[in-house]
Design a protein around this motif. Sequence first.
Motif, mmCIF file in Angstrom:
data_model
loop_
_atom_site.group_PDB
_atom_site.id
_atom_site.type_symbol
_atom_site.label_atom_id
_atom_site.label_comp_id
_atom_site.label_asym_id
_atom_site.label_seq_id
_atom_site.Cartn_x
_atom_site.Cartn_y
_atom_site.Cartn_z
ATOM 1 N N MET A 261 30.331 40.854 40.627
ATOM 2 C CA MET A 261 31.369 41.628 39.951
ATOM 3 C C MET A 261 32.758 41.246 40.471
ATOM 4 N N ILE A 262 32.900 41.135 41.778
ATOM 5 C CA ILE A 262 34.187 40.771 42.367
ATOM 6 C C ILE A 262 34.642 39.402 41.874
ATOM 7 N N GLU A 263 33.738 38.438 41.895
ATOM 8 C CA GLU A 263 34.093 37.081 41.496
ATOM 9 C C GLU A 263 34.371 36.981 39.999
ATOM 10 N N THR A 264 33.679 37.798 39.208
ATOM 11 C CA THR A 264 33.955 37.841 37.772
ATOM 12 C C THR A 264 35.365 38.366 37.514
ATOM 13 N N ILE A 265 35.744 39.428 38.216
ATOM 14 C CA ILE A 265 37.082 40.004 38.057
ATOM 15 C C ILE A 265 38.149 39.020 38.521
#
Length: 383
Positions: A261-265
Amino acid sequence: MIALLLGVLLGKHIKKLMVFQLFLAFIAFFLMTPKLYSSIFQSVEWMQQPDDIENVVFKMTPNIYLIQPDGYANFSELKKGHYKIDNSEFENYLSAKGFNLYNDYRSNYFSTISSNSSLFSMQHHYYNYMDQKRVESYKSRSIIAGNNPVIDIFKKNNYSTSLLLENEYLIVSRPEMNYDYNNILYSDMPYLSDGFQIERDLIVDIKAAMQLNSNSKNFYFIEKLSPAHIAQSRYDNLGKEGERLEYIENLKLANEWLKMMIETIEKQDGNGLIIIMGDHGGFVGMDSIYEAKIKQDDDELIKSVFTTALAVKWPNGQEPKGLEFKSSVNFFRNLFSYLSDEASYLEHLQEDASYLAIKKGAPLGVYKAIDKDNNVIFESITD
Protein backbone atom coordinates in the motif's frame (compact mmCIF):
# COMPACT_ATOMS: atom_id res chain seq x y z
CA MET A 1 -41.33 -35.56 19.72
CA ILE A 2 -41.50 -33.15 22.66
CA ALA A 3 -43.35 -30.60 20.49
CA LEU A 4 -45.90 -33.25 19.41
CA LEU A 5 -46.43 -34.31 23.02
CA LEU A 6 -46.95 -30.71 24.14
CA GLY A 7 -49.34 -30.19 21.24
CA VAL A 8 -51.49 -33.06 22.41
CA LEU A 9 -51.45 -32.00 26.06
CA LEU A 10 -51.85 -28.25 25.54
CA GLY A 11 -54.01 -28.18 22.41
CA LYS A 12 -57.20 -27.69 24.37
CA HIS A 13 -55.66 -24.62 26.07
CA ILE A 14 -54.70 -22.88 22.81
CA LYS A 15 -56.83 -19.79 23.48
CA LYS A 16 -55.29 -19.32 26.90
CA LEU A 17 -51.80 -19.65 25.39
CA MET A 18 -52.62 -17.04 22.74
CA VAL A 19 -53.77 -14.61 25.40
CA PHE A 20 -50.56 -15.27 27.37
CA GLN A 21 -48.45 -14.67 24.25
CA LEU A 22 -50.22 -11.38 23.57
CA PHE A 23 -49.60 -10.39 27.18
CA LEU A 24 -45.86 -11.11 26.76
CA ALA A 25 -45.79 -9.18 23.48
CA PHE A 26 -47.40 -6.18 25.19
CA ILE A 27 -44.77 -6.22 27.95
CA ALA A 28 -41.96 -6.51 25.38
CA PHE A 29 -43.39 -3.61 23.35
CA PHE A 30 -43.74 -1.50 26.49
CA LEU A 31 -40.10 -2.11 27.47
CA MET A 32 -38.66 -1.83 23.96
CA THR A 33 -40.31 1.42 22.83
CA PRO A 34 -38.35 3.87 25.03
CA LYS A 35 -35.07 2.09 24.23
CA LEU A 36 -35.80 2.22 20.50
CA TYR A 37 -36.75 5.89 20.77
CA SER A 38 -33.55 6.78 22.64
CA SER A 39 -31.47 4.91 20.05
CA ILE A 40 -33.01 6.60 17.02
CA PHE A 41 -33.09 10.08 18.55
CA GLN A 42 -29.84 9.71 20.45
CA SER A 43 -28.21 13.06 21.15
CA VAL A 44 -24.98 13.98 19.38
CA GLU A 45 -24.35 17.05 21.52
CA TRP A 46 -21.16 15.38 22.74
CA MET A 47 -19.69 16.03 19.27
CA GLN A 48 -19.86 19.81 19.65
CA GLN A 49 -16.42 21.41 19.58
CA PRO A 50 -15.28 23.79 22.35
CA ASP A 51 -13.75 26.24 19.87
CA ASP A 52 -13.97 27.28 16.20
CA ILE A 53 -11.84 24.41 14.85
CA GLU A 54 -14.60 23.55 12.37
CA ASN A 55 -13.69 26.79 10.59
CA VAL A 56 -9.97 26.04 10.48
CA VAL A 57 -8.19 27.16 7.29
CA PHE A 58 -5.29 25.03 6.09
CA LYS A 59 -2.05 26.69 5.03
CA MET A 60 -0.66 23.35 3.85
CA THR A 61 -2.77 21.03 1.72
CA PRO A 62 -0.96 17.73 1.05
CA ASN A 63 -2.90 14.66 0.03
CA ILE A 64 -3.58 12.72 3.24
CA TYR A 65 -3.79 8.93 3.47
CA LEU A 66 -5.07 7.45 6.74
CA ILE A 67 -4.38 3.71 6.59
CA GLN A 68 -6.00 1.76 9.42
CA PRO A 69 -4.80 -1.82 9.92
CA ASP A 70 -7.34 -3.25 12.35
CA GLY A 71 -5.91 -4.29 15.71
CA TYR A 72 -2.31 -3.32 14.96
CA ALA A 73 -0.57 -2.87 18.34
CA ASN A 74 1.94 -0.09 18.97
CA PHE A 75 5.54 -0.80 18.05
CA SER A 76 6.78 -0.21 21.59
CA GLU A 77 4.18 -2.57 23.10
CA LEU A 78 4.84 -5.35 20.57
CA LYS A 79 8.28 -5.82 22.10
CA LYS A 80 6.99 -6.47 25.63
CA GLY A 81 3.97 -7.35 27.74
CA HIS A 82 1.99 -10.30 26.46
CA TYR A 83 3.02 -9.71 22.83
CA LYS A 84 6.80 -10.29 22.90
CA ILE A 85 7.00 -10.02 19.11
CA ASP A 86 10.05 -9.04 17.09
CA ASN A 87 8.68 -6.60 14.52
CA SER A 88 12.02 -4.88 13.88
CA GLU A 89 12.17 -5.72 10.16
CA PHE A 90 8.98 -3.78 9.43
CA GLU A 91 9.92 -0.96 11.81
CA ASN A 92 13.25 -0.59 10.00
CA TYR A 93 11.37 -0.54 6.69
CA LEU A 94 9.15 2.31 7.90
CA SER A 95 12.10 4.29 9.22
CA ALA A 96 13.94 3.87 5.92
CA LYS A 97 10.83 5.18 4.15
CA GLY A 98 10.89 8.32 6.29
CA PHE A 99 8.13 7.46 8.77
CA ASN A 100 8.18 8.72 12.34
CA LEU A 101 7.10 6.02 14.79
CA TYR A 102 5.20 7.17 17.88
CA ASN A 103 5.69 4.92 20.89
CA ASP A 104 3.03 4.30 23.56
CA TYR A 105 0.24 5.64 21.34
CA ARG A 106 -3.18 4.08 22.09
CA SER A 107 -6.88 4.18 21.38
CA ASN A 108 -9.43 5.59 23.80
CA TYR A 109 -11.99 2.84 23.24
CA PHE A 110 -11.80 -0.89 22.76
CA SER A 111 -13.67 -1.58 19.51
CA THR A 112 -13.43 -0.42 15.89
CA ILE A 113 -16.78 1.38 16.03
CA SER A 114 -16.34 3.05 19.40
CA SER A 115 -12.74 4.05 18.63
CA ASN A 116 -13.37 5.49 15.17
CA SER A 117 -16.48 7.43 16.17
CA SER A 118 -14.37 9.22 18.78
CA LEU A 119 -11.43 9.64 16.39
CA PHE A 120 -13.51 11.42 13.73
CA SER A 121 -15.44 13.47 16.29
CA MET A 122 -12.32 14.64 18.16
CA GLN A 123 -14.40 14.17 21.31
CA HIS A 124 -15.07 11.54 23.99
CA HIS A 125 -18.43 9.79 23.92
CA TYR A 126 -17.82 7.39 26.84
CA TYR A 127 -19.71 4.68 24.94
CA ASN A 128 -22.84 6.85 25.35
CA TYR A 129 -23.26 5.11 28.66
CA MET A 130 -24.49 8.20 30.45
CA ASP A 131 -27.62 8.25 28.27
CA GLN A 132 -28.36 4.56 27.84
CA LYS A 133 -26.74 1.39 29.05
CA ARG A 134 -25.23 0.18 25.80
CA VAL A 135 -21.66 -0.11 24.60
CA GLU A 136 -22.01 0.97 20.98
CA SER A 137 -23.89 4.04 19.88
CA TYR A 138 -26.71 3.54 17.40
CA LYS A 139 -25.25 6.39 15.34
CA SER A 140 -21.58 5.36 15.42
CA ARG A 141 -21.57 4.09 11.84
CA SER A 142 -23.28 7.25 10.67
CA ILE A 143 -20.51 9.28 12.32
CA ILE A 144 -17.78 7.17 10.74
CA ALA A 145 -19.44 7.36 7.31
CA GLY A 146 -18.85 11.08 7.30
CA ASN A 147 -21.36 12.74 9.61
CA ASN A 148 -18.51 14.17 11.66
CA PRO A 149 -16.50 17.40 12.03
CA VAL A 150 -13.30 15.92 10.55
CA ILE A 151 -14.82 15.20 7.13
CA ASP A 152 -16.65 18.54 7.21
CA ILE A 153 -13.35 20.33 7.88
CA PHE A 154 -11.65 18.61 4.95
CA LYS A 155 -14.52 19.55 2.66
CA LYS A 156 -14.48 23.18 3.79
CA ASN A 157 -10.82 23.23 2.79
CA ASN A 158 -11.76 21.96 -0.68
CA TYR A 159 -10.59 18.39 -0.16
CA SER A 160 -12.17 15.46 -1.95
CA THR A 161 -12.83 12.66 0.56
CA SER A 162 -12.68 8.92 -0.11
CA LEU A 163 -13.69 5.95 2.04
CA LEU A 164 -11.99 2.70 1.03
CA LEU A 165 -13.10 -0.37 2.98
CA GLU A 166 -12.03 -3.99 2.67
CA ASN A 167 -15.55 -5.08 3.66
CA GLU A 168 -18.87 -3.53 4.57
CA TYR A 169 -18.59 -3.81 8.38
CA LEU A 170 -18.33 -0.07 9.02
CA ILE A 171 -21.36 0.71 6.83
CA VAL A 172 -23.48 -2.42 7.35
CA SER A 173 -26.33 -0.28 8.78
CA ARG A 174 -26.37 1.71 5.50
CA PRO A 175 -25.77 5.16 7.05
CA GLU A 176 -26.02 8.31 4.97
CA MET A 177 -22.68 8.61 3.18
CA ASN A 178 -20.89 11.96 3.44
CA TYR A 179 -17.68 10.93 1.67
CA ASP A 180 -17.37 12.05 -1.94
CA TYR A 181 -16.26 8.58 -3.01
CA ASN A 182 -16.61 5.13 -1.51
CA ASN A 183 -15.56 1.79 -2.95
CA ILE A 184 -18.53 -0.23 -1.63
CA LEU A 185 -21.96 0.67 -2.95
CA TYR A 186 -25.07 -0.11 -0.96
CA SER A 187 -26.56 -1.68 -4.09
CA ASP A 188 -23.81 -4.31 -3.88
CA MET A 189 -24.45 -5.10 -0.21
CA PRO A 190 -26.81 -7.90 0.86
CA TYR A 191 -29.52 -6.62 3.20
CA LEU A 192 -28.89 -9.42 5.68
CA SER A 193 -25.14 -8.84 5.81
CA ASP A 194 -23.04 -9.60 8.88
CA GLY A 195 -20.55 -7.01 7.68
CA PHE A 196 -18.05 -9.42 6.18
CA GLN A 197 -19.59 -10.70 2.97
CA ILE A 198 -17.85 -8.32 0.57
CA GLU A 199 -14.07 -8.37 0.17
CA ARG A 200 -12.42 -5.60 -1.80
CA ASP A 201 -8.83 -5.43 -3.05
CA LEU A 202 -7.70 -2.15 -1.50
CA ILE A 203 -4.54 -1.93 -3.60
CA VAL A 204 -6.67 -1.97 -6.76
CA ASP A 205 -9.15 0.44 -5.22
CA ILE A 206 -6.59 3.03 -4.10
CA LYS A 207 -5.12 3.09 -7.62
CA ALA A 208 -8.58 3.70 -9.08
CA ALA A 209 -9.43 6.38 -6.49
CA MET A 210 -6.13 8.22 -6.98
CA GLN A 211 -6.62 8.25 -10.74
CA LEU A 212 -10.18 9.53 -10.33
CA ASN A 213 -9.05 12.26 -7.90
CA SER A 214 -5.87 13.26 -9.70
CA ASN A 215 -6.94 16.91 -10.03
CA SER A 216 -8.01 17.54 -6.44
CA LYS A 217 -6.63 17.68 -2.91
CA ASN A 218 -7.56 14.42 -1.23
CA PHE A 219 -8.21 12.72 2.07
CA TYR A 220 -8.39 8.92 2.02
CA PHE A 221 -9.56 6.70 4.88
CA ILE A 222 -8.41 3.15 4.12
CA GLU A 223 -9.54 0.40 6.48
CA LYS A 224 -7.90 -3.07 6.39
CA LEU A 225 -9.03 -6.03 8.51
CA SER A 226 -5.55 -7.15 9.45
CA PRO A 227 -3.86 -8.15 11.73
CA ALA A 228 -7.20 -7.88 13.58
CA HIS A 229 -7.39 -9.24 17.13
CA ILE A 230 -7.75 -12.50 19.02
CA ALA A 231 -10.94 -14.58 18.92
CA GLN A 232 -14.31 -13.03 19.75
CA SER A 233 -15.77 -16.13 21.37
CA ARG A 234 -14.93 -17.23 24.88
CA TYR A 235 -16.04 -20.75 23.90
CA ASP A 236 -14.24 -21.12 20.58
CA ASN A 237 -10.63 -19.94 20.68
CA LEU A 238 -7.08 -21.26 20.59
CA GLY A 239 -6.17 -20.27 24.13
CA LYS A 240 -3.82 -17.45 25.15
CA GLU A 241 -0.68 -18.77 23.45
CA GLY A 242 -2.53 -20.11 20.42
CA GLU A 243 -4.21 -16.77 19.85
CA ARG A 244 -0.86 -15.00 20.26
CA LEU A 245 0.76 -17.19 17.61
CA GLU A 246 -2.19 -16.59 15.29
CA TYR A 247 -1.79 -12.84 15.81
CA ILE A 248 1.90 -13.06 14.90
CA GLU A 249 1.06 -14.74 11.58
CA ASN A 250 -1.60 -12.14 10.82
CA LEU A 251 0.85 -9.37 11.73
CA LYS A 252 3.32 -10.67 9.13
CA LEU A 253 0.60 -10.61 6.47
CA ALA A 254 -0.44 -7.10 7.52
CA ASN A 255 3.16 -5.91 7.21
CA GLU A 256 3.46 -7.21 3.66
CA TRP A 257 0.17 -5.59 2.70
CA LEU A 258 1.20 -2.28 4.27
CA LYS A 259 4.42 -2.31 2.25
CA MET A 260 2.42 -2.78 -0.96
CA MET A 261 0.00 0.00 0.00
CA ILE A 262 2.78 2.44 0.90
CA GLU A 263 4.68 1.79 -2.32
CA THR A 264 1.50 2.06 -4.39
CA ILE A 265 0.76 5.48 -2.88
CA GLU A 266 4.34 6.73 -3.19
CA LYS A 267 4.53 5.69 -6.83
CA GLN A 268 1.77 8.18 -7.68
CA ASP A 269 2.20 10.70 -4.86
CA GLY A 270 5.76 11.20 -3.68
CA ASN A 271 4.99 13.87 -1.11
CA GLY A 272 1.73 12.76 0.45
CA LEU A 273 1.10 12.71 4.20
CA ILE A 274 0.78 9.00 4.99
CA ILE A 275 -0.59 7.86 8.36
CA ILE A 276 -0.61 4.28 9.64
CA MET A 277 -2.88 4.13 12.67
CA GLY A 278 -4.59 1.14 14.26
CA ASP A 279 -8.03 1.37 15.82
CA HIS A 280 -7.31 -0.62 19.01
CA GLY A 281 -4.98 -3.32 20.29
CA GLY A 282 -4.82 -7.02 19.52
CA PHE A 283 -6.01 -8.17 22.99
CA VAL A 284 -3.07 -10.59 23.08
CA GLY A 285 -2.73 -12.24 26.49
CA MET A 286 -6.44 -13.05 26.71
CA ASP A 287 -8.28 -16.15 25.52
CA SER A 288 -10.90 -13.95 23.81
CA ILE A 289 -11.87 -10.30 23.65
CA TYR A 290 -14.81 -11.08 25.96
CA GLU A 291 -12.32 -10.85 28.82
CA ALA A 292 -11.93 -7.11 28.13
CA LYS A 293 -15.43 -6.70 29.62
CA ILE A 294 -14.25 -8.31 32.87
CA LYS A 295 -12.29 -6.31 35.47
CA GLN A 296 -8.62 -7.27 35.07
CA ASP A 297 -5.83 -6.92 37.62
CA ASP A 298 -3.02 -7.39 35.08
CA ASP A 299 -1.93 -3.95 33.81
CA GLU A 300 -0.39 -5.48 30.69
CA LEU A 301 -3.75 -6.95 29.66
CA ILE A 302 -5.32 -3.49 29.83
CA LYS A 303 -2.53 -2.06 27.71
CA SER A 304 -2.98 -4.93 25.23
CA VAL A 305 -6.56 -3.80 24.64
CA PHE A 306 -5.71 -0.18 23.79
CA THR A 307 -2.15 -0.20 22.41
CA THR A 308 -2.31 1.16 18.88
CA ALA A 309 0.24 1.66 16.13
CA LEU A 310 0.97 5.16 14.87
CA ALA A 311 3.52 5.94 12.18
CA VAL A 312 3.44 9.12 10.07
CA LYS A 313 5.38 10.12 6.98
CA TRP A 314 5.34 13.91 7.01
CA PRO A 315 5.69 15.93 3.78
CA ASN A 316 9.31 16.68 2.90
CA GLY A 317 10.40 14.52 5.83
CA GLN A 318 9.88 17.37 8.30
CA GLU A 319 8.27 16.21 11.54
CA PRO A 320 6.30 19.07 13.13
CA LYS A 321 7.35 20.35 16.55
CA GLY A 322 5.12 20.97 19.52
CA LEU A 323 2.64 18.17 18.84
CA GLU A 324 2.00 15.29 21.24
CA PHE A 325 0.40 12.18 19.81
CA LYS A 326 -0.80 10.14 22.78
CA SER A 327 -4.25 8.85 21.85
CA SER A 328 -6.61 8.81 18.91
CA VAL A 329 -9.23 11.25 20.23
CA ASN A 330 -6.74 14.12 19.78
CA PHE A 331 -5.07 12.99 16.57
CA PHE A 332 -7.00 15.16 14.12
CA ARG A 333 -6.92 18.23 16.39
CA ASN A 334 -3.11 17.93 16.36
CA LEU A 335 -3.10 17.36 12.60
CA PHE A 336 -5.30 20.39 11.91
CA SER A 337 -3.11 22.55 14.13
CA TYR A 338 -0.15 21.47 11.98
CA LEU A 339 -1.92 22.04 8.65
CA SER A 340 -3.19 25.49 9.69
CA ASP A 341 -0.05 26.49 11.62
CA GLU A 342 -2.38 27.53 14.43
CA ALA A 343 -1.31 26.43 17.93
CA SER A 344 -4.50 27.70 19.61
CA TYR A 345 -6.37 24.55 18.57
CA LEU A 346 -4.15 22.61 20.99
CA GLU A 347 -5.68 24.51 23.91
CA HIS A 348 -8.80 22.34 23.78
CA LEU A 349 -7.41 18.82 23.63
CA GLN A 350 -9.51 16.07 25.16
CA GLU A 351 -8.08 14.02 28.02
CA ASP A 352 -5.83 11.28 26.65
CA ALA A 353 -7.63 8.64 28.72
CA SER A 354 -8.89 5.20 27.69
CA TYR A 355 -12.19 3.71 28.81
CA LEU A 356 -13.75 0.26 29.23
CA ALA A 357 -17.36 -0.80 29.66
CA ILE A 358 -17.19 -3.45 32.40
CA LYS A 359 -19.90 -6.07 32.81
CA LYS A 360 -18.31 -8.53 35.24
CA GLY A 361 -16.01 -8.33 38.25
CA ALA A 362 -17.22 -4.84 39.18
CA PRO A 363 -20.52 -2.94 39.13
CA LEU A 364 -21.86 -2.56 35.60
CA GLY A 365 -20.54 0.70 34.19
CA VAL A 366 -17.87 2.60 32.27
CA TYR A 367 -14.45 2.92 33.85
CA LYS A 368 -11.37 4.96 33.08
CA ALA A 369 -8.78 2.25 32.48
CA ILE A 370 -5.72 4.33 31.50
CA ASP A 371 -5.22 7.95 32.49
CA LYS A 372 -3.67 10.81 30.53
CA ASP A 373 -0.20 9.91 31.85
CA ASN A 374 -0.48 6.32 30.58
CA ASN A 375 -1.04 4.87 34.06
CA VAL A 376 -3.41 1.91 34.37
CA ILE A 377 -6.18 2.77 36.83
CA PHE A 378 -9.76 1.68 37.54
CA GLU A 379 -12.02 4.64 38.09
CA SER A 380 -15.79 4.66 37.53
CA ILE A 381 -17.20 7.54 35.47
CA THR A 382 -20.85 6.51 35.94
CA ASP A 383 -21.21 6.91 39.69
